[in-house]
Every structure is written in structure tokens, then in C-alpha cells.
Design a protein around this motif. Structure first.
Motif: not given
Length: 186
Positions: A137-147, A150-157, A173-182
Motif C-alpha cells: 500500500r502506498a500514497v499515490a497521486v495522478p501524474e498530472q498532479a505532480v508539478l 526542475g529542482t522540486t516536485r510539488r503537489v497542491y493540497v 515509482v510511476k505506474q499506470g498514470g500514478w506517482w507513488q509519493v514516498v
């Protein structure tokens, strides 16, 4: 003696018996060709295609999550979009300097009447996409939600006051259109 056989038999109808069964994957002679001095020559390459090897190039950042014997899904051109079950057979120990990937071999049973490719064999040398399902089990967000700036990856909550809060995250890991958030989201 091949020359002796040619005198009594049409070489185009001469049976050739192989020591193994399989599929002829290359022909290395021309019919009627003779070898000098009676030397033996390779006529065919015969391969056992009941199981094929898929060579995947995995990014160095992702290869640490793979294990030999782990399940994999292979999406090949000839399989009509259906994944084929495979198994990680070997994980390389050297990084390809040109693209920073590690070679991984996945074995896949090839087509047959009882196999999952609907009787369509995998074409040797063709391209495929390989995915490695993660069972935890992991926290995941749609790949379009990760901005990625170039130096930092962000999501808006979304917050309760109809405002959005940018949070820096570390993705896995990116899989099936989702990014795992670690890291970065609770």
C-alpha cells in the motif's frame, strides 16, 4: 560426404535433422552452397521460443525496488493490449552510461493455445513495455498532479478555506498514470 550426397540426391530435398526441437530463427546458407574441403558449416539457428526473454532498461532510481523472481507485466505489440505475466530472471549490476539505466531480463511464456497471448506469438526482436506491480500500500497521486519545476516536485493540497497549499513531495515509482509519493504527504 556432402559432395557424394549431391551426386545421388537433389540437395533441395535433402532432409536436415537437428539435435533439438524449436523454431528456425535464421538461415545461414544458400541452397546449393558447398563448403570448401568438406568443412562443417552452420546451416540454421534454432531457438526454443516457448519462453522468451524481454530485455528491459530500468532507471537506476527504480531498479533498487526490483528483486529476482518478482512478477512483471509485459505489454507487447502482438498481444492486442493485454498484459502477459512474466518473471524477473536477472538484474544487471552495471549502469548503461548513455541513459543511466540498468538492464533487467524478464521471462515470458510465449504464445500457444493454452497461453495468455490468445495464440499470438511474441515476435523476437520487437518492442514491449514492462511494468512491475507493487503489492504494498502506498500514497499515490495522478501524474498530472505532480508539478516539477526542475529542482522540486510539488503537489497542491486543498484546504478547508478554499485555498490550495503547495507541498514539496518526494516521488517513487510511476505506474499506470500514478506517482507513488514516498515523502511530503501524510
Amino acid at each position: 560426404d556432402y559432395v557424394g550426397v549431391v551426386r545421388f540426391r537433389d540437395p533441395r530435398r535433402t532432409p536436415v535433422v537437428a539435435p533439438i526441437s524449436g523454431t528456425i530463427t535464421s538461415v545461414d546458407f544458400v541452397p546449393g552452397q558447398l563448403t570448401p574441403n568438406g568443412e562443417y558449416r552452420k546451416l540454421f539457428t534454432i531457438s526454443d521460443t516457448s519462453e522468451v526473454w524481454v530485455l528491459a532498461q530500468i532507471y537506476l532510481s527504480d531498479v533498487g525496488q526490483l528483486r529476482t523472481g518478482q512478477a512483471a507485466q509485459v505489454f507487447a505489440d502482438g498481444a492486442r493490449g493485454r498484459p502477459m505475466a512474466g518473471t524477473v530472471r536477472w538484474i544487471g549490476d552495471a549502469v548503461e552510461p548513455a541513459n543511466r539505466t540498468v538492464p533487467v531480463i524478464v521471462t515470458v511464456p510465449n504464445a500457444g493455445p493454452d497461453r495468455q497471448t490468445d495464440g499470438v506469438p511474441l515476435a523476437l526482436g520487437s518492442f514491449a513495455r514492462v511494468e512491475f506491480p507493487q503489492r504494498r500500500r502506498a500514497v499515490a497521486v495522478p501524474e498530472q498532479a505532480v508539478l516539477d519545476d526542475g529542482t522540486t516536485r510539488r503537489v497542491y493540497v486543498a484546504r478547508e478555506d478554499n485555498r490550495f497549499l503547495p507541498l514539496a513531495v518526494e516521488v517513487g515509482v510511476k505506474q499506470g498514470g500514478w506517482w507513488q509519493v514516498v515523502a511530503g504527504l501524510a
